[in-house]
Design an enzyme around this catalytic site. Structure first.
Site, short mmCIF file in Angstrom:
data_model
loop_
_atom_site.label_atom_id
_atom_site.label_comp_id
_atom_site.label_asym_id
_atom_site.label_seq_id
_atom_site.Cartn_x
_atom_site.Cartn_y
_atom_site.Cartn_z
N SER A 47 0.88 -1.16 0.00
CA SER A 47 0.00 0.00 0.00
C SER A 47 0.93 1.23 0.00
O SER A 47 1.07 1.94 0.98
CB SER A 47 -0.91 -0.12 1.23
OG SER A 47 -1.27 1.08 1.78
N HIS A 154 -4.05 -5.18 2.13
CA HIS A 154 -3.25 -6.30 2.66
C HIS A 154 -4.03 -7.61 2.75
O HIS A 154 -3.49 -8.62 3.15
CB HIS A 154 -2.74 -5.96 4.06
CG HIS A 154 -1.74 -4.86 4.07
ND1 HIS A 154 -1.46 -4.11 5.17
CD2 HIS A 154 -0.97 -4.36 3.07
CE1 HIS A 154 -0.54 -3.20 4.87
NE2 HIS A 154 -0.24 -3.33 3.60
N GLU A 164 -6.13 -1.37 8.56
CA GLU A 164 -5.58 -1.98 9.78
C GLU A 164 -6.33 -1.52 11.03
O GLU A 164 -6.56 -0.33 11.21
CB GLU A 164 -4.10 -1.61 9.94
CG GLU A 164 -3.23 -2.14 8.83
CD GLU A 164 -1.82 -1.56 8.82
OE1 GLU A 164 -1.34 -1.11 9.88
OE2 GLU A 164 -1.22 -1.55 7.74
N GLU A 207 0.49 -9.43 7.35
CA GLU A 207 1.18 -9.01 8.58
C GLU A 207 0.76 -9.86 9.78
O GLU A 207 1.09 -9.54 10.92
CB GLU A 207 0.87 -7.53 8.85
CG GLU A 207 1.32 -6.64 7.70
CD GLU A 207 1.11 -5.16 7.96
OE1 GLU A 207 0.55 -4.80 9.02
OE2 GLU A 207 1.53 -4.37 7.10
N ASP A 243 -5.32 2.27 10.81
CA ASP A 243 -4.67 2.80 9.61
C ASP A 243 -5.72 2.75 8.52
O ASP A 243 -6.06 1.68 7.99
CB ASP A 243 -3.44 1.97 9.21
CG ASP A 243 -2.75 2.56 7.96
OD1 ASP A 243 -3.22 3.61 7.47
OD2 ASP A 243 -1.76 1.97 7.50
N GLU A 288 -4.07 6.71 11.46
CA GLU A 288 -3.07 6.92 10.40
C GLU A 288 -3.78 7.12 9.06
O GLU A 288 -4.76 6.43 8.76
CB GLU A 288 -2.18 5.67 10.36
CG GLU A 288 -1.08 5.68 9.33
CD GLU A 288 -0.28 4.37 9.40
OE1 GLU A 288 -0.10 3.81 10.51
OE2 GLU A 288 0.16 3.90 8.35
N ASP A 316 1.42 8.70 6.99
CA ASP A 316 2.27 7.67 6.36
C ASP A 316 2.41 8.03 4.87
O ASP A 316 3.40 8.66 4.47
CB ASP A 316 1.61 6.29 6.56
CG ASP A 316 2.27 5.19 5.76
OD1 ASP A 316 3.37 5.39 5.23
OD2 ASP A 316 1.69 4.08 5.64
N LYS A 341 9.30 5.06 7.79
CA LYS A 341 9.59 3.82 7.06
C LYS A 341 10.84 4.10 6.23
O LYS A 341 10.75 4.78 5.20
CB LYS A 341 8.45 3.50 6.09
CG LYS A 341 7.16 3.01 6.72
CD LYS A 341 6.08 2.90 5.63
CE LYS A 341 4.88 2.11 6.12
NZ LYS A 341 3.75 2.20 5.17
N HIS A 369 7.62 -1.09 9.90
CA HIS A 369 7.96 -2.13 8.93
C HIS A 369 7.19 -1.88 7.64
O HIS A 369 6.46 -0.90 7.53
CB HIS A 369 7.56 -3.49 9.53
CG HIS A 369 6.06 -3.66 9.58
ND1 HIS A 369 5.44 -4.89 9.63
CD2 HIS A 369 5.04 -2.75 9.55
CE1 HIS A 369 4.13 -4.72 9.64
NE2 HIS A 369 3.86 -3.45 9.59
N LYS A 392 5.60 -0.12 14.59
CA LYS A 392 4.57 -0.89 13.90
C LYS A 392 5.25 -2.08 13.24
O LYS A 392 6.10 -1.92 12.36
CB LYS A 392 3.99 0.02 12.81
CG LYS A 392 2.51 0.07 12.73
CD LYS A 392 2.07 0.96 11.58
CE LYS A 392 0.89 0.34 10.90
NZ LYS A 392 0.46 1.13 9.72
P1 PGA Z 1 2.70 -1.24 3.04
O1 PGA Z 1 1.60 -0.58 3.97
O2 PGA Z 1 1.96 -2.39 2.38
O3 PGA Z 1 3.00 -0.18 2.01
O4 PGA Z 1 3.86 -1.65 3.82
C1 PGA Z 1 1.65 -0.44 5.33
C2 PGA Z 1 0.95 0.82 5.76
O5 PGA Z 1 0.16 1.41 5.00
O6 PGA Z 1 1.21 1.28 6.87
ZN ZN Z 2 -0.13 3.15 6.51
#
Ligand code: PGA
Ligand code: ZN
Length: 418
Positions: A47, A154, A164, A207, A243, A288, A316, A341, A369, A392
């Protein structure tokens, strides 16, 4: 400290290994004259924010490995691994683009971290201590922000539109108790879902969070009941986090947030009201990306409105760990926390630049992560060295738990194990 010649890089190479989704990822290995070795592999987002560094040229990790072995490795030889800023500036220079699109942001990160590890080992320091020393930030031990119910990008199939549903302990909890409380909540959510959907196979997402055919509000009320009972039993005060990953819900042509699985559309004003309504109904203390990645003004509005609930608003996709985007956010008053990140921006120097800026302007740092992870746990060292309040790391799977186990070791080293 004086480096002598022992931290001078003698050899470097890149190879392809695999992440938790079985996708190829870059790993870099660096050896110094003292024989100290640093290795690091890069994680992968699914994402991803539009403004992130480009992970690989043409999406191809093999191309990054080739560039490293043919073009970069020899130029690193003879450089001092203790000169992290110099090495990171060199990586920017050989790339020559603003977003690492030529060599790949993931290659930049793996190289940057491998060099930091080699330098730390040459100096007989743990990585977090080395980083906190060279980047001059005060350390802190973060508590885990664990993803227990997963939806969005996800999770396949019938799952919430919100990406999330997270749980975390308030800062007074000890690390170990906070970790164990998160695991207990995850287990209890599993039992509750099995009871609710006796015939369904309840799976775990990338995750380790549970995927279930729940609308967002039902997920929240289930989680609220569980965190209350776990908090009572364990004595660890817990809160809920979300999130929203709103960029993945945003339909820019209609200027609406589309909750496909729930069959609802919300315009930006309705989206803000919806989030405020959730925060005032449930014990949510962390939100988030409640709005899409370019809505700085909307972020200011929601940050102001959520202040009275003592709820963090975290950027984010909004900030993508990028100092210029954070500076813009600071001017606008957007968000009160930033997700850090490292592979969104590329090097450790960039990561610490943004973390320092966040610290100076009172933004809470939350290390994170990616949904595709490796067994490496350098993220925990970065989290401690940027003074993160939370980390996270998803919830289950050894690539997630590895980060928490490393934090336990760091806590012991810091002498704050409780
Ligand atoms: P990601 O997403 O799949 O890009 O790691 C995690 C997030 O949005 O926090
Ligand atoms: Zn995020």
């Amino acid at each position: 400290m004086s480096s002598g010649s022992s931290s001078v890089i003698e050899r470097a190479r890149a190879r392809i290994v695999y992440d938790s989704r079985g996708s190829p990822t870059i790993e870099v290995e660096v050896r110094t004259a003292s024989g100290a070795v640093g290795t690091a592999a890069a994680p992968a987002g699914k994402s991803r924010g539009r403004h992130e560094a480009v992970p690989y040229p043409d999406g191809d990790p093999y191309r990054s490995a080739q560039i490293f072995n043919q073009e970069i490795a020899l130029k690193l030889v003879g450089r001092d691994a203790l000169d992290q800023r110099g090495v990171d500036a060199f990586l920017r220079e050989v790339d020559g683009t603003p977003n690492f699109s030529r060599i790949g942001g993931n290659l930049a990160l793996a190289t940057s971290v491998a060099i930091a590890w080699a330098a730390a080992r040459s100096a007989s320091l743990p990585l977090f201590a080395h980083l906190s020393k060279i980047f001059n930030m005060r350390t802190a031990l973060p508590l885990p922000l664990g993803n227990v119910i997963g939806g969005g990008a996800h999770t396949l199939g019938q799952a919430p539109d919100i990406q999330e549903f997270l749980v975390f302990a308030f800062p007074e909890a000890s690390l170990r108790k906070a970790v164990e409380a998160n695991f207990l909540v995850h287990r209890r959510v599993s039992s509750a879902l099995t009871e609710l959907f006796p015939k369904a196979a309840i799976g775990r997402n990338d995750e380790g969070a549970w995927a279930a055919p729940l609308p967002s509000e039902q997920a929240l009320s289930l989680l609220t009941d569980i965190i209350e009972s776990v908090a009572n039993e364990t004595g660890v005060p817990l809160a809920v986090g979300l999130d929203v990953a709103a960029s993945s819900l945003w339909d820019s042509s209609r200027q609406q947030y589309v909750y496909k699985r729930e069959g609802v559309r919300r315009d930006p004003g309705e989206q803000i009201d919806f989030i405020i309504d959730l925060v005032s109904t449930y014990p949510i203390k962390y939100v988030e990306d409640p709005l899409h990645e370019d809505d700085f003004a909307g972020f200011r509005e929601i940050t102001d409105k959520l202040r009275k609930f003592d709820c963090l608003v975290c950027g984010d996709d909004l900030f993508v760990t990028n100092p210029e985007r954070l500076e813009h956010g600071i001017k606008e008053g957007a968000a009160s926390a930033i997700l850090v990140k490292p592979n969104q921006v590329g090097t450790l120097s960039d990561t610490f630049r943004v973390a320092q800026l966040a610290h100076t302007h009172g933004y809470v740092r939350i290390a994170s992560h990616r949904s595709g992870e490796t067994e490496y746990a350098y993220l925990s060292h970065v989290a401690v060295a940027i003074g993160a309040r939370l980390i996270k790391t998803g919830i289950m799977g050894s690539e997630r738990v590895a980060k928490l186990n490393e934090l336990i070791r760091i806590a012991e080293h810091l002498g704050i194990e409780r």
